[in-house]
Design a protein around this motif. Structure first.
Motif, PDB file in Angstrom:
ATOM      1  N   GLY A 194      67.835  24.959 -15.031  1.00  0.00           N
ATOM      2  CA  GLY A 194      68.939  24.787 -15.976  1.00  0.00           C
ATOM      3  C   GLY A 194      68.528  23.935 -17.152  1.00  0.00           C
ATOM      4  O   GLY A 194      67.439  23.348 -17.147  1.00  0.00           O
ATOM      5  N   PRO A 195      69.402  23.842 -18.163  1.00  0.00           N
ATOM      6  CA  PRO A 195      69.085  22.992 -19.318  1.00  0.00           C
ATOM      7  C   PRO A 195      69.195  21.509 -18.967  1.00  0.00           C
ATOM      8  O   PRO A 195      69.971  21.121 -18.096  1.00  0.00           O
ATOM      9  CB  PRO A 195      70.128  23.386 -20.360  1.00  0.00           C
ATOM     10  N   GLU A 196      68.388  20.690 -19.660  1.00  0.00           N
ATOM     11  CA  GLU A 196      68.349  19.254 -19.368  1.00  0.00           C
ATOM     12  C   GLU A 196      69.036  18.452 -20.474  1.00  0.00           C
ATOM     13  O   GLU A 196      69.005  18.835 -21.632  1.00  0.00           O
ATOM     14  CB  GLU A 196      66.894  18.780 -19.296  1.00  0.00           C
ATOM     15  N   VAL A 197      69.601  17.325 -20.059  1.00  0.00           N
ATOM     16  CA  VAL A 197      70.203  16.421 -21.042  1.00  0.00           C
ATOM     17  C   VAL A 197      69.971  14.970 -20.604  1.00  0.00           C
ATOM     18  O   VAL A 197      69.961  14.684 -19.404  1.00  0.00           O
ATOM     19  CB  VAL A 197      71.708  16.737 -21.242  1.00  0.00           C
ATOM     20  N   SER A 198      69.760  14.109 -21.572  1.00  0.00           N
ATOM     21  CA  SER A 198      69.617  12.671 -21.301  1.00  0.00           C
ATOM     22  C   SER A 198      70.921  11.989 -21.691  1.00  0.00           C
ATOM     23  O   SER A 198      71.372  12.123 -22.832  1.00  0.00           O
ATOM     24  CB  SER A 198      68.506  12.056 -22.157  1.00  0.00           C
ATOM     25  N   VAL A 199      71.490  11.256 -20.741  1.00  0.00           N
ATOM     26  CA  VAL A 199      72.771  10.590 -20.978  1.00  0.00           C
ATOM     27  C   VAL A 199      72.564   9.080 -20.859  1.00  0.00           C
ATOM     28  O   VAL A 199      71.843   8.626 -19.962  1.00  0.00           O
ATOM     29  CB  VAL A 199      73.798  11.084 -19.926  1.00  0.00           C
ATOM     30  N   PHE A 200      73.177   8.320 -21.757  1.00  0.00           N
ATOM     31  CA  PHE A 200      72.982   6.867 -21.772  1.00  0.00           C
ATOM     32  C   PHE A 200      74.306   6.137 -21.620  1.00  0.00           C
ATOM     33  O   PHE A 200      75.244   6.393 -22.385  1.00  0.00           O
ATOM     34  CB  PHE A 200      72.300   6.445 -23.082  1.00  0.00           C
ATOM     35  N   PHE A 273      70.099   5.330 -17.841  1.00  0.00           N
ATOM     36  CA  PHE A 273      69.665   6.574 -18.503  1.00  0.00           C
ATOM     37  C   PHE A 273      69.605   7.620 -17.402  1.00  0.00           C
ATOM     38  O   PHE A 273      68.779   7.524 -16.499  1.00  0.00           O
ATOM     39  CB  PHE A 273      68.311   6.269 -19.144  1.00  0.00           C
ATOM     40  N   ALA A 274      70.520   8.564 -17.452  1.00  0.00           N
ATOM     41  CA  ALA A 274      70.526   9.620 -16.442  1.00  0.00           C
ATOM     42  C   ALA A 274      69.913  10.877 -17.042  1.00  0.00           C
ATOM     43  O   ALA A 274      70.399  11.399 -18.050  1.00  0.00           O
ATOM     44  CB  ALA A 274      71.950   9.894 -15.966  1.00  0.00           C
ATOM     45  N   GLY A 275      68.807  11.319 -16.454  1.00  0.00           N
ATOM     46  CA  GLY A 275      68.202  12.599 -16.844  1.00  0.00           C
ATOM     47  C   GLY A 275      68.856  13.664 -15.967  1.00  0.00           C
ATOM     48  O   GLY A 275      68.715  13.638 -14.748  1.00  0.00           O
ATOM     49  N   LEU A 276      69.607  14.562 -16.586  1.00  0.00           N
ATOM     50  CA  LEU A 276      70.416  15.510 -15.813  1.00  0.00           C
ATOM     51  C   LEU A 276      70.001  16.943 -16.071  1.00  0.00           C
ATOM     52  O   LEU A 276      69.463  17.266 -17.133  1.00  0.00           O
ATOM     53  CB  LEU A 276      71.895  15.368 -16.209  1.00  0.00           C
TER      54      LEU A 276
END
Ligand code: AMP
Ligand code: GLY
Length: 432
Positions: A194-200, A273-276
């Motif tokens: 799936g696509p990845e997103v970095s959330v802070f 920092f969650a790498g999702l």
């Protein structure tokens, strides 16, 4: 007030630049910083006899520092926050124990399992034969990811598609010890798609506020080929996230992580920092980090409207709830492109080129900054006779701001040819 910032990359340039805009900030001292930051108002690079915590504490006490902010993970994993607090100094970051959410993947995976935070299935191994046996019997449909447990500067993850290559990766890590893993622990993980997103999230131990989200381009070359890097570019916001998705991430991932860490006696203060990955079963955690991302910071920080310092102070004091409101964001998109030296990331036996002159038209980029069109952030640069030189790895990056992602993408690529450096590489598909 005076802020002390630790680190030297583009992430730290972006943070220092944002801090310097705060009306309450008198000076931002950066250690060690990089010479590309020196032209900013209020920013001062400092020299210390060593990077030992006792030197940093001595500096903070002598220079009347009101808040210390830590960029790179290594200081956190070594326990800088515990020592600053013991010395009576205010610092934003997790304790050594809480920083294990990044420094130990097995710590993070165990925490997620116990708190039912969505993540890939996994097993921890210290014995190569046990890992080989597990791989032989493994039923994960999309492949196996082999990870070393500790910090490995981005080299500790191998995504494999068949059992042979998974075994090969295990052999390299546990038998041949190519990464020199100190605790001899690896993790085998289900490969997610799936696509990845970095959330802070800015956290105070109990509560958090959303600092921003971004998509990072980790591979060296266009179309996501070549070796993994620290990141070759980003865009922000991750414009395919809906408000409902952000809420899901907060409710199912960020808040349960904070609750669990508080419950376990290792409350998390600082930036989570969650790498999702957005899988067909919803968002799942790839990894947690205990800091801001580089180059994500260079694309999220410029989107924050207004002063960030009161928020960082409140988080460090464990008092985010007293601020009682979330951050305001500009209704813009950013695209950030990194220029790196030939040979970077150096993981495939290549030598990273250094010592080339960094030529750019200062007035041109100053005007772009004044027009709020684009901003240059420096990273791997050194200085000789007032001339900036490349110092290896990621040299600098340019962030463009515009009304949406395509416009920001068009903008950033308009200006890169105004930077003249021999022996550089950058991706041409950031923000696509
Ligand atoms: P990490 O260092 O854990 O962020 O991993 C580096 C990259 O490896 C991530 O950005 C993902 O692209 C990939 N990766 C890590 N774990 C997984 C997984 N379980 N499934 C698919 N890809 C993964
Ligand atoms: N860009 C990814 C990181 O900072 O870890």
């Amino acid at each position: 007030m005076n802020i002390f910032l630790l680190g030297s990359g583009g992430r730290e340039h972006a943070l220092a630049w944002k801090f310097s805009q705060s009306p309450v900030v008198k000076r931002v001292y950066v250690y060690p910083g990089n010479p590309g930051m020196k032209s900013e108002k209020k920013i001062e690079l400092i020299k210390l006899p060593s990077n030992k915590t006792k030197e940093l504490i001595h500096f903070a006490k002598t220079y009347d520092i009101n808040l210390t902010v830590v960029g790179p993970e290594a200081y956190l994993a070594e326990g800088i926050v515990d020592q600053f607090i013991q010395a009576g100094l205010l610092i934003l970051g997790p304790s050594k124990c809480a920083a294990q959410i990044e420094s130990s993947k097995s710590f993070a995976k165990k925490l997620m399992k116990e708190a039912k935070i969505p993540t890939a299935e996994f097993e921890v191994f210290e014995d190569a034969n046990a890992a080989f046996k597990f791989i032989d019997n493994c039923k994960w449909p999309d492949g196996i990811v082999v990870k070393c447990d500790g910090l490995a500067a981005g080299k500790g993850v191998v995504v494999t598609e068949n059992k042979e290559s998974a075994k090969h990766a295990v052999k390299l890590m546990l038998v041949d010890d190519v990464l020199e893993i100190n605790n001899k622990k690896i993790i085998l993980e289900e490969r997610m798609i799936g696509p990845e997103v970095s959330v802070f999230a800015l956290c105070d131990g109990k509560n958090s506020i959303w600092l921003g989200d971004a998509c990072d381009y980790k591979r060296l070359k266009d179309n996501n080929i070549g070796p993994n890097t620290g990141g070759m570019g980003t865009y922000s916001p991750a414009d395919w996230l809906t408000p409902a998705m952000r809420q899901e991430i907060n409710q199912k991932i960020i808040q349960p992580t904070l609750n669990k860490m508080q419950h376990d006696g290792t409350p998390f203060t600082g930036i989570l920092f969650a790498g999702l990955m957005k899988t067909k079963d919803g968002f799942k955690v790839i990894e947690f980090n205990a800091r801001l991302g580089d180059p994500e910071t260079q694309s999220i920080i410029p989107l924050i409207d207004g002063d960030i310092v009161p928020y960082f102070l409140a988080a460090a004091k464990g008092q985010l709830s007293t601020i009682g409101k979330s951050l305001k964001f500009k209704a813009l998109s950013t695209v950030h492109v990194v220029m790196s030296s030939f040979g970077y990331p150096g993981t495939e036996g290549t030598k990273v080129r250094t010592g080339d002159e960094v030529e750019y038209n200062k007035t041109y980029f100053q005007e772009l900054e004044e027009d709020a069109t684009a901003k240059l952030f420096f990273a791997g640069v050194s200085e000789k006779n007032q001339q900036l030189l490349t110092a290896g790895g990621r040299i600098l990056g340019l962030t463009a701001f515009a009304k949406n992602r395509p416009a920001a993408r068009a903008e950033v690529y308009k200006h890169l040819d105004k930077i003249k450096i021999n022996g550089v590489q950058f991706r041409s598909d950031i923000g696509l």
